[in-house]
Design an enzyme around this catalytic site. Structure first.
Site, PDB file in Angstrom:
ATOM      1  N   LYS A  17       0.821  -1.214   0.000  1.00 11.03           N
ATOM      2  CA  LYS A  17       0.000   0.000   0.000  1.00 11.03           C
ATOM      3  C   LYS A  17       0.860   1.271   0.000  1.00 11.03           C
ATOM      4  CE  LYS A  17      -2.008  -1.169   3.857  1.00 11.03           C
ATOM      5  NZ  LYS A  17      -1.254  -2.431   4.119  1.00 11.03           N
ATOM      6  N   ARG A  92      -8.695   1.033   9.957  1.00  8.69           N
ATOM      7  CA  ARG A  92      -8.266  -0.331  10.229  1.00  8.69           C
ATOM      8  C   ARG A  92      -9.318  -1.120  10.991  1.00  8.69           C
ATOM      9  NH1 ARG A  92      -2.414   0.452   9.566  1.00  8.69           N
ATOM     10  NH2 ARG A  92      -1.343  -1.519   9.885  1.00  8.69           N
ATOM     11  N   ARG A 130      11.486  -5.792   4.327  1.00  8.50           N
ATOM     12  CA  ARG A 130      11.248  -4.346   4.163  1.00  8.50           C
ATOM     13  C   ARG A 130      12.316  -3.530   4.885  1.00  8.50           C
ATOM     14  NH1 ARG A 130       5.375  -2.128   5.190  1.00  8.50           N
ATOM     15  NH2 ARG A 130       5.547  -3.286   7.125  1.00  8.50           N
ATOM     16  N   ARG A 162      12.108  -1.793  10.541  1.00  8.64           N
ATOM     17  CA  ARG A 162      11.171  -1.381  11.587  1.00  8.64           C
ATOM     18  C   ARG A 162      11.121  -2.440  12.685  1.00  8.64           C
ATOM     19  NH1 ARG A 162       5.808  -0.049   8.203  1.00  8.64           N
ATOM     20  NH2 ARG A 162       4.948  -1.046  10.068  1.00  8.64           N
ATOM     21  N   ARG A 173       0.525  -9.149  13.796  1.00 11.44           N
ATOM     22  CA  ARG A 173      -0.044  -8.103  12.945  1.00 11.44           C
ATOM     23  C   ARG A 173      -0.989  -8.692  11.905  1.00 11.44           C
ATOM     24  NH1 ARG A 173       4.926  -5.313  10.877  1.00 11.44           N
ATOM     25  NH2 ARG A 173       3.476  -3.980   9.764  1.00 11.44           N
TER      26      ARG A 173
END
Ligand code: ADP
Ligand code: ADP
Ligand code: ZN
Length: 228
Positions: A17, A92, A130, A162, A173
């Site tokens: 996204k 969310r 990532r 992260r 998550r």
């Protein structure tokens, strides 16, 4: 009453996204609003909001709605969002979605909700590889979208992993996504706003799909205007 463009990008964490939103910003002339990015900024600067969000963020859980909704309301009122916004990571859950409907109603509401479809095992590979620029938040991937050199291609900033992208939190998550966020698929489908995007395609092809669905829904991008 002025009509603004509001897009909501929906999909699992790691579906792409943010990457697509960063590419779309310029074509649409409206900003990406990433709630995750706003939280990271506040965590880095140890603000009150950052302190409040930290325990939730680190566990991969949702920051309380009241705080998050107020934060988005304030961000949408900023000058650069006067023509609309690309929402990435918000809403969310259903309460947030209803709040967003309220905030955007006077500007014609949400225009379109691209839903990024992707298998869980690919999602996991994307999240664990990532890397993000500490300075400008540009998103990279160790294998799928590496930086050209050591630092960020845009600004030379340091690339980091992260906290919440480590394998320990990724499972949680995904669980939170299925439990709390995925009901939004039905919510937006019922409103006739949902369009599917194949999230397994390379970054450029995903962007082409997005530009095509925007054009099909009469949302003009600099890209679509030039290409015909
Ligand atoms: P990803 O795109 O990988 O899911 P984000 O950067 O969007 O990650 O979000 C990182 C974290 O920030 C979330 O796990 C959550 O703790 C917090 N967060 C982001 N957006 C929201 C939101 N809309 N409501 C509550 N918490 C949020
Ligand atoms: P989200 O905002 O949905 O959490 P990101 O845009 O941060 O997802 O992308 C997650 C990771 O996957 C990043 O490392 C990014 O570079 C990589 N990525 C994004 N889109 C693609 C794609 N189409 N193919 C391969 N890797 C991708
Ligand atoms: Zn950078």
């Amino acid at each position: 009453m002025s009509d603004r463009i509001y897009l909501v990008l929906l999909g699992a964490p790691g579906a792409g996204k943010g990457t697509q939103a960063q590419l779309l910003e310029e074509k649409l002339g409206i900003p990406q609003i990433s709630t995750g990015e706003i939280f990271r900024y506040n965590l880095k600067n140890e603000t009150e909001l950052g302190k409040l969000a930290k325990s939730y963020y680190d566990k991969g859980e949702l920051v309380p709605d009241e705080v998050t909704i107020r934060m988005v309301e304030a961000r949408l009122a900023e000058e650069d969002a006067a023509r609309g916004a690309i929402l990435d990571g918000f809403p969310r859950n259903l309460l947030q979605a209803e709040a967003l409907d309220g905030m955007t109603a006077e500007f014609g509401g949400i225009d379109l909700v691209p839903m990024f479809q992707l298998e869980d095992d690919v999602v996991t590979m994307r999240i664990t590889g990532r890397r993000v620029c500490r300075n400008c938040d540009r998103v990279y991937h160790l294998t799928f979208n590496p930086a050209r050199g050591e630092g960020c291609d845009s600004c030379g900033g340091e690339l980091y992993q992260r906290n919440d992208d480590r394998p320990e939190t990724v499972q949680n998550r995904l669980y939170i996504y299925y439990k709390q966020t995925s009901p939004l698929i039905g919510y937006y489908f019922a409103k006739g706003l949902l369009v599917d995007i194949d999230g397994a395609k390379p970054i450029e092809e995903m962007q082409e799909q997005l530009v095509a669905v925007l054009a099909a829904n009469n949302i003009e991008t600099a890209g679509s205007a030039l290409s015909v």
